[in-house]
Scaffold this motif. Structure first.
Motif, PDB file in Angstrom:
ATOM      1  N   LYS A   1       0.886  -1.181  -0.091  1.00 34.43           N
ATOM      2  CA  LYS A   1      -0.061  -0.173  -0.026  1.00 34.43           C
ATOM      3  C   LYS A   1       0.989   1.250  -0.027  1.00 34.43           C
ATOM      4  CE  LYS A   1      -3.500   2.023   2.659  1.00 34.43           C
ATOM      5  NZ  LYS A   1      -4.636   2.111   3.739  1.00 34.43           N
TER       6      LYS A   1
ATOM      7  N   GLU B   1       0.977   5.439  -0.084  1.00 29.92           N
ATOM      8  CA  GLU B   1       0.359   6.499   0.031  1.00 29.92           C
ATOM      9  C   GLU B   1       1.056   7.814  -0.395  1.00 29.92           C
ATOM     10  OE1 GLU B   1      -2.108   7.798   3.679  1.00 29.92           O
ATOM     11  OE2 GLU B   1      -1.563   5.901   4.453  1.00 29.92           O
TER      12      GLU B   1
ATOM     13  N   GLY C   1      -4.783  13.045  -1.009  1.00 31.86           N
ATOM     14  CA  GLY C   1      -3.704  12.268  -1.298  1.00 31.86           C
ATOM     15  C   GLY C   1      -4.036  11.178  -2.249  1.00 31.86           C
ATOM     16  N   LYS C   2      -3.191  10.238  -2.629  1.00 30.17           N
ATOM     17  CA  LYS C   2      -3.597   9.110  -3.425  1.00 30.17           C
ATOM     18  C   LYS C   2      -3.118   7.783  -2.638  1.00 30.17           C
ATOM     19  CE  LYS C   2      -2.828  10.008  -7.919  1.00 30.17           C
ATOM     20  NZ  LYS C   2      -2.215   9.934  -9.249  1.00 30.17           N
ATOM     21  N   THR C   3      -3.874   6.835  -2.989  1.00 28.45           N
ATOM     22  CA  THR C   3      -3.556   5.617  -2.226  1.00 28.45           C
ATOM     23  C   THR C   3      -3.560   4.392  -3.477  1.00 28.45           C
ATOM     24  OG1 THR C   3      -5.005   6.162  -0.432  1.00 28.45           O
ATOM     25  CG2 THR C   3      -4.087   3.928  -0.583  1.00 28.45           C
ATOM     26  N   ILE C   4      -2.325   3.906  -3.521  1.00 30.21           N
ATOM     27  CA  ILE C   4      -2.081   2.918  -4.528  1.00 30.21           C
ATOM     28  C   ILE C   4      -1.896   1.715  -3.977  1.00 30.21           C
ATOM     29  CG2 ILE C   4      -0.850   2.193  -6.596  1.00 30.21           C
ATOM     30  CD1 ILE C   4       0.220   5.346  -6.264  1.00 30.21           C
ATOM     31  N   GLU C   5      -2.835   0.367  -4.058  1.00 34.16           N
ATOM     32  CA  GLU C   5      -2.854  -0.918  -3.417  1.00 34.16           C
ATOM     33  C   GLU C   5      -2.454  -1.825  -4.612  1.00 34.16           C
ATOM     34  OE1 GLU C   5      -5.202  -0.774   0.477  1.00 34.16           O
ATOM     35  OE2 GLU C   5      -6.312  -0.644  -1.458  1.00 34.16           O
ATOM     36  N   PHE C   6      -1.614  -2.943  -4.449  1.00 32.98           N
ATOM     37  CA  PHE C   6      -1.275  -3.719  -5.396  1.00 32.98           C
ATOM     38  C   PHE C   6      -0.816  -5.048  -4.910  1.00 32.98           C
ATOM     39  CE2 PHE C   6       2.020  -0.550  -5.484  1.00 32.98           C
ATOM     40  CZ  PHE C   6       3.214  -1.326  -5.334  1.00 32.98           C
TER      41      PHE C   6
ATOM     42  N   LEU D   1       5.463   6.399  -9.024  1.00 29.51           N
ATOM     43  CA  LEU D   1       4.306   6.710  -8.453  1.00 29.51           C
ATOM     44  C   LEU D   1       4.196   8.040  -7.749  1.00 29.51           C
ATOM     45  CD1 LEU D   1       3.795   3.180  -6.714  1.00 29.51           C
ATOM     46  CD2 LEU D   1       2.944   4.050  -8.769  1.00 29.51           C
TER      47      LEU D   1
ATOM     48  N   ARG E   1       4.340   7.259   1.484  1.00 28.22           N
ATOM     49  CA  ARG E   1       4.821   6.349   2.698  1.00 28.22           C
ATOM     50  C   ARG E   1       4.243   4.786   2.076  1.00 28.22           C
ATOM     51  NH1 ARG E   1       1.999  10.217   6.215  1.00 28.22           N
ATOM     52  NH2 ARG E   1       0.222   9.455   5.345  1.00 28.22           N
TER      53      ARG E   1
ATOM     54  N   VAL F   1       3.885  -7.152 -10.407  1.00 28.11           N
ATOM     55  CA  VAL F   1       3.132  -6.464  -9.879  1.00 28.11           C
ATOM     56  C   VAL F   1       1.661  -6.680 -10.508  1.00 28.11           C
ATOM     57  CG1 VAL F   1       2.078  -3.871  -9.534  1.00 28.11           C
ATOM     58  CG2 VAL F   1       4.785  -4.188  -9.365  1.00 28.11           C
ATOM     59  N   SER F   2       0.588  -6.858  -9.593  1.00 29.33           N
ATOM     60  CA  SER F   2      -0.686  -7.179 -10.214  1.00 29.33           C
ATOM     61  C   SER F   2      -1.671  -6.485  -9.178  1.00 29.33           C
ATOM     62  CB  SER F   2      -0.737  -8.717 -10.357  1.00 29.33           C
ATOM     63  OG  SER F   2      -0.602  -9.439  -9.085  1.00 29.33           O
ATOM     64  N   GLY F   3      -2.997  -6.413  -9.925  1.00 35.03           N
ATOM     65  CA  GLY F   3      -4.024  -6.124  -9.124  1.00 35.03           C
ATOM     66  C   GLY F   3      -4.005  -4.483  -8.516  1.00 35.03           C
ATOM     67  N   VAL F   4      -3.511  -3.694  -9.523  1.00 33.16           N
ATOM     68  CA  VAL F   4      -3.420  -2.302  -8.878  1.00 33.16           C
ATOM     69  C   VAL F   4      -4.645  -1.455  -8.640  1.00 33.16           C
ATOM     70  CG1 VAL F   4      -2.196  -0.137  -9.341  1.00 33.16           C
ATOM     71  CG2 VAL F   4      -1.109  -2.102  -9.855  1.00 33.16           C
ATOM     72  N   ARG F   5      -5.000  -0.907  -7.592  1.00 35.36           N
ATOM     73  CA  ARG F   5      -6.042  -0.250  -7.464  1.00 35.36           C
ATOM     74  C   ARG F   5      -5.725   1.261  -6.978  1.00 35.36           C
ATOM     75  NH1 ARG F   5     -10.522  -2.631  -9.531  1.00 35.36           N
ATOM     76  NH2 ARG F   5     -11.933  -1.695  -8.094  1.00 35.36           N
ATOM     77  N   VAL F   6      -6.277   2.091  -7.452  1.00 34.36           N
ATOM     78  CA  VAL F   6      -5.845   3.477  -6.918  1.00 34.36           C
ATOM     79  C   VAL F   6      -7.250   4.224  -6.211  1.00 34.36           C
ATOM     80  CG1 VAL F   6      -5.364   5.773  -7.660  1.00 34.36           C
ATOM     81  CG2 VAL F   6      -4.569   3.790  -8.859  1.00 34.36           C
ATOM     82  N   GLY F   7      -6.717   4.568  -5.028  1.00 35.90           N
ATOM     83  CA  GLY F   7      -8.014   5.395  -4.317  1.00 35.90           C
ATOM     84  C   GLY F   7      -7.502   6.917  -4.014  1.00 35.90           C
ATOM     85  N   LYS F   8      -8.449   7.494  -3.374  1.00 35.16           N
ATOM     86  CA  LYS F   8      -8.078   8.857  -2.940  1.00 35.16           C
ATOM     87  C   LYS F   8      -7.901   8.988  -1.378  1.00 35.16           C
ATOM     88  CE  LYS F   8     -10.146  11.917  -5.471  1.00 35.16           C
ATOM     89  NZ  LYS F   8     -11.403  12.877  -5.664  1.00 35.16           N
ATOM     90  N   THR F   9      -7.048   9.868  -0.678  1.00 43.14           N
ATOM     91  CA  THR F   9      -6.849   9.805   0.895  1.00 43.14           C
ATOM     92  C   THR F   9      -7.540  11.445   1.075  1.00 43.14           C
ATOM     93  OG1 THR F   9      -5.334   8.467   0.755  1.00 43.14           O
ATOM     94  CG2 THR F   9      -5.903   9.453   2.994  1.00 43.14           C
TER      95      THR F   9
END
Lengths: 80, 80
Positions: free
Chosen positions: A4, A6, A39-44, A66, A75, B33-41
């Motif tokens: 994850k 941030e 901010g932006k969160t990128i999870e993978f 990123l 982070r 890298v796989s399954g990338v998901r982007v979100g907002k904080t």
């Protein structure tokens, strides 16, 4: 391993999106809100040998793609 | 009180930004890298009587402005 990241604007960099959200929240009657930062969160998923290797790899991704390290910080969290 | 809201696309909703980042990471040589998901904080200060009141207020903000609940979910964290 689940990673994850941030990404957020560094302190002192004007956050126009945050300012817009703050204005909209005030307009909706949420007057007690201040200091909005977006901010932006990128999870993978990342396939690495261990936690340390995963963290090093994800940090390299942040530096190269990123995050814009001129104006943004990041982070990294690694979960097994 | 410090509030932190994470907004992310619901499972099943195509994340085009995530797909673009995944493609770019693969192109840079990060093949695992796989399954990338982007979100907002969204982080901000909220003046509320207590933690429970703050959480209720921030949830109302999410429903009315911060998240598009048709396609997005959200998580709220309140820190004193």
């Amino acid at each position: 391993m689940k990673a994850k990241v941030e990404v957020f604007l560094k302190a002192g960099v004007l956050d126009v999106e945050g300012k817009a959200i703050e204005g909209a929240l005030h307009g909706l009657g949420f007057a007690d809100v201040s200091g909005v930062r977006v901010g932006k969160t990128i999870e993978f998923e990342v396939a690495a040998a261990d936690r340390v290797a995963a963290e090093a790899e994800v940090k390299a991704m942040c530096e190269r793609l990123l995050a814009n390290t001129v104006i943004e910080g990041y982070r990294v969290e690694i979960a097994a």
